[in-house]
Design a protein around this motif. Structure first.
Motif, mmCIF file in Angstrom:
data_model
loop_
_atom_site.group_PDB
_atom_site.id
_atom_site.type_symbol
_atom_site.label_atom_id
_atom_site.label_comp_id
_atom_site.label_asym_id
_atom_site.label_seq_id
_atom_site.Cartn_x
_atom_site.Cartn_y
_atom_site.Cartn_z
ATOM 1 N N THR A 441 0.911 -1.133 0.283
ATOM 2 C CA THR A 441 0.384 0.504 -0.032
ATOM 3 C C THR A 441 0.907 1.037 -0.491
ATOM 4 N N LYS A 445 0.577 3.581 -3.662
ATOM 5 C CA LYS A 445 -0.023 5.098 -2.889
ATOM 6 C C LYS A 445 1.477 6.047 -2.905
ATOM 7 N N ALA A 633 -4.796 10.239 -1.936
ATOM 8 C CA ALA A 633 -4.190 8.676 -2.163
ATOM 9 C C ALA A 633 -2.964 9.871 -0.953
#
Length: 683
Positions: A441, A445, A633
């Motif tokens: 993640t 991101k 984000a």
């Protein structure tokens, strides 16, 4: 021998001492609890100090301590797990809602892009049909113009040849159109040479020998020549007008064709951009749908796990409370006065002092022991407690095996270590999975944020460029509009001046034509006769000059020069009219061409302004979307980093690595197994 109880006790004591030292070291490393060390220390002292009843009480107390400690550890562990469930579920739910909102937004953008692409496709097809129509009209106009020009050239040649033929005829007729004088016979001339001629016999010689009769033919040919020249002039004027109309039509068609082709090029480019955006949006939607599905699955699995663990925790805590109550009840029974009295009687018996660890004897102790075993067995059945069941079995087997408590303790330690190993393995698996997911993640991101920042920079640069282009187009648009207005004003003034010149030339021609007609009508009434032949008197003297015979017919000789000059003046007026007309036509053509070019240029600039305004609006919307995506984000990344800190704190061990702990625990289990084998007489 090695099988003697005292020898086995000594050997087991040695191993347990070594284990105690090892566990103290492990305790310093945070791997073994204080309760475990306490129970091991108690086990070393039991072999010499504890009575059978006291051993049971100590064992029960140790189990109570162990149960309370495990109950507390379970509470701490579940509190952390419950907090994890609450935090992660909330974060994932928020993330899921944001992704669903983003999915909806991207879907609307996709529909908009596809709709715009379809609209542009239809407009492009319409422009292609328009281009085909314009091309066909241009070819038809060119063919018609070629036919008209061919007809004009043929008629002009006919009229030109006719005028030339009439001109040649007029020249021929005019060259012979004069009066010829007669000649005196030679005899008469000789007679006159005499000194006293007798003139009575002279013949009557006419003064004019021949008078031409072609004047009327010449006049008719001149009129015919004028008609042909007028028709030729009119033919040329009509050809100029037709040519001008054809050129204007060609310019209009060319302008329309250029505008249509420019529109096709622009709209084709915009259509490609919309299709490219639609493709990217579809890819983003697929990736986002997969993320939504994965997140939803994770939330469902986590919710199910947390709910199941919550139910298990409540059940386990209730069972532990009842288990602790049962153990304390058993301690109360074993510490009662009846059991204490029986134990004292047993300790007072000298025969019972031979060994460090012996079975309980006597009816009363056995009865109390049986009571405790029966109570624990019943409670274990009621509570489904394997610990109480094992303790009841230990009480029953205590008579047959003096090392039962130590062996049970060792077995418990082995099972505990195995359980801890299993829990740590599961915990490590969970840590590895969560760390890998969190790392993915954070990495994805971070890359997404970098890409979004690049896109934002590109969009901002594009917006600045579009704004600059719009300002330049606005300046060019104003300049072109000013030029059109100025050219229209100048054209109006020039047209008025040319029309005035044409009108003056026409009026001059009409006035000169009237003058010519008046003069021709006057001089046509009569022609001057030549002077009559004057007879010479006998004296030989001629009479003085006098006007001709007959009525005065005007200045026939001078009239020809005047009329010729008037014709020249009329021709000059005609030339002025033609020149002014041609100048007006050329100026109008030039003005029309300029206006058409300006119209096309203005239309193109206005279209460019509209396109750039639309592109600016699209880029501004895309920029806002990118900024929103960047904010989302960044929030997801910040959440992932906070979550990573929590996971790292829960999964990072201080002092020893996971592999070192596994190896240490394995060695510990092997040592306990060896001690158990020694106490069991297997070694």
């Amino acid at each position: 021998s090695s099988g003697h109880p005292s020898a086995r006790v000594a050997k087991a004591s040695h191993i347990l001492e070594q284990m105690k030292s090892s566990m103290f070291a492990m305790r310093r490393a945070g791997l073994v609890s204080v309760g475990l060390l306490a129970r091991l220390g108690a086990a070393l002292e039991m072999k010499q100090q504890a009575t059978p009843v006291q051993k049971v009480v100590d064992l029960l107390q140790g189990m109570v301590s162990k149960a309370e400690e495990e109950k507390h550890e379970e509470q701490v562990q579940y509190a952390a797990f419950e907090q994890f469930c609450t935090d992660v579920t909330s974060e994932k739910q928020q993330s899921l809602e944001k992704m669903k909102d983003e999915h909806t937004l991207l879907g609307s953008h996709l529909v908009k892009a596809e709709t715009e692409a379809d609209r542009l496709k239809l407009e492009i097809e319409g422009h292609h049909e328009e281009i085909a129509t314009i091309t066909a009209d241009s070819k038809a106009a060119e063919a018609q113009r070629a036919t008209e020009e061919e007809s004009y050239l043929a008629m002009r040649q006919n009229f030109t040849e006719s005028v030339e033929a009439i001109t040649k005829a007029l020249n021929a007729l005019k060259s012979q159109n004069y009066e010829r004088a007669g000649e005196m016979p030679a005899a008469a001339a000789a007679l006159l040479q005499r000194e006293d001629p007798d003139l009575t016999f002279l013949p009557d010689v006419p003064v004019t020998a021949y008078k031409p009769k072609s004047t009327e033919v010449i006049t008719m040919l001149e009129e015919l020549q004028g008609k042909f020249r007028s028709k030729l002039t009119k033919l040329k004027e009509e050809e100029v007008e037709r040519k001008h109309a054809a050129e204007m039509l060609a310019q209009d068609l060319a302008g329309a064709l250029a505008a249509a082709e420019a529109a096709v090029a622009t709209k084709t480019e915009n259509k490609a951009k919309h299709l490219q955006a639609a493709g990217q949006l579809k890819s983003d939607l697929q990736e986002l749908a997969k993320s939504i599905k994965d997140t939803d699955t994770y939330i469902n699995d986590l919710t199910s796990l947390c709910s199941r663990k919550a139910d298990e925790y409540k059940s386990r805590q209730a069972t532990r409370v009842e288990e602790i109550g049962a153990l304390k009840k058993a301690i109360e029974i074993m510490s009662s006065s009846e059991v204490s009295a029986a134990a004292k009687r047993r300790n007072a018996n000298p025969a019972a002092k031979g060994t460090a660890l012996v079975q309980l004897r006597g009816d009363a102790p056995q009865s109390n022991q049986a009571r405790a075993a029966a109570f624990l067995l019943g409670e274990s059945s009621r509570l489904s407690s394997s610990v109480l069941s094992a303790l009841a079995s230990q009480l029953r087997e205590l008579r047959d095996d003096p090392f039962a408590k130590v062996k049970t303790l060792i077995e418990e330690l082995i099972n505990r270590l195995k359980t801890e190993a299993l829990r740590e393995t599961e915990h490590k698996g969970w840590c590895d999975k969560e760390i890998a997911t969190n790392e993915h993640t954070r990495k994805s991101k971070t890359q997404e944020i970098e890409g979004l920042r690049i896109d934002i920079d590109s969009l901002e640069a594009a917006l600045m460029e579009l704004q600059k282009d719009k300002e330049e187009l606005s300046v060019s648009l104003r300049e072109t509009q000013d030029a059109v207005a100025n050219a229209t004003k100048l054209r109006a003034e020039e047209k008025a001046e040319n029309e005035a010149a044409i009108e003056e030339a026409k009026q001059g021609q009409a006035a000169v034509a009237d003058a010519i007609k008046i003069l021709k009508d006057f001089y046509a009434k009569g022609e001057s006769k030549p002077a009559s032949f004057v007879e010479v008197g006998r004296s030989g003297q001629a009479p003085p000059p006098i006007f001709e015979d007959g009525d005065y017919k005007g200045q026939q000789g001078a009239s020809g020069g005047v009329l010729a000059m008037l014709d020249v003046i009329k021709s000059d007026f005609k030339r002025i009219e033609v020149d002014a007309t041609n100048a007006e036509t050329a100026a109008q053509q030039e003005h029309d061409q300029f206006m058409e070019e300006s119209r096309v240029s203005l239309a193109q600039m206005e279209t460019d302004v509209k396109h750039k305004t639309r592109a600016q609006q699209d880029n501004e919307a895309a920029l806002q979307d990118k900024k929103d995506d960047l904010k989302k984000a960044q929030e997801v990344l910040a959440t992932a980093e906070t979550e990573f800190k929590k996971i790292n704190a829960a999964c990072t061990n201080q002092g020893q690595t996971y592999e070192e702990r596994v190896a240490r625990r394995k060695d510990e289990i092997e040592a306990l197994k060896q001690a158990l084998a020694i106490l069991s007489g297997e070694v």
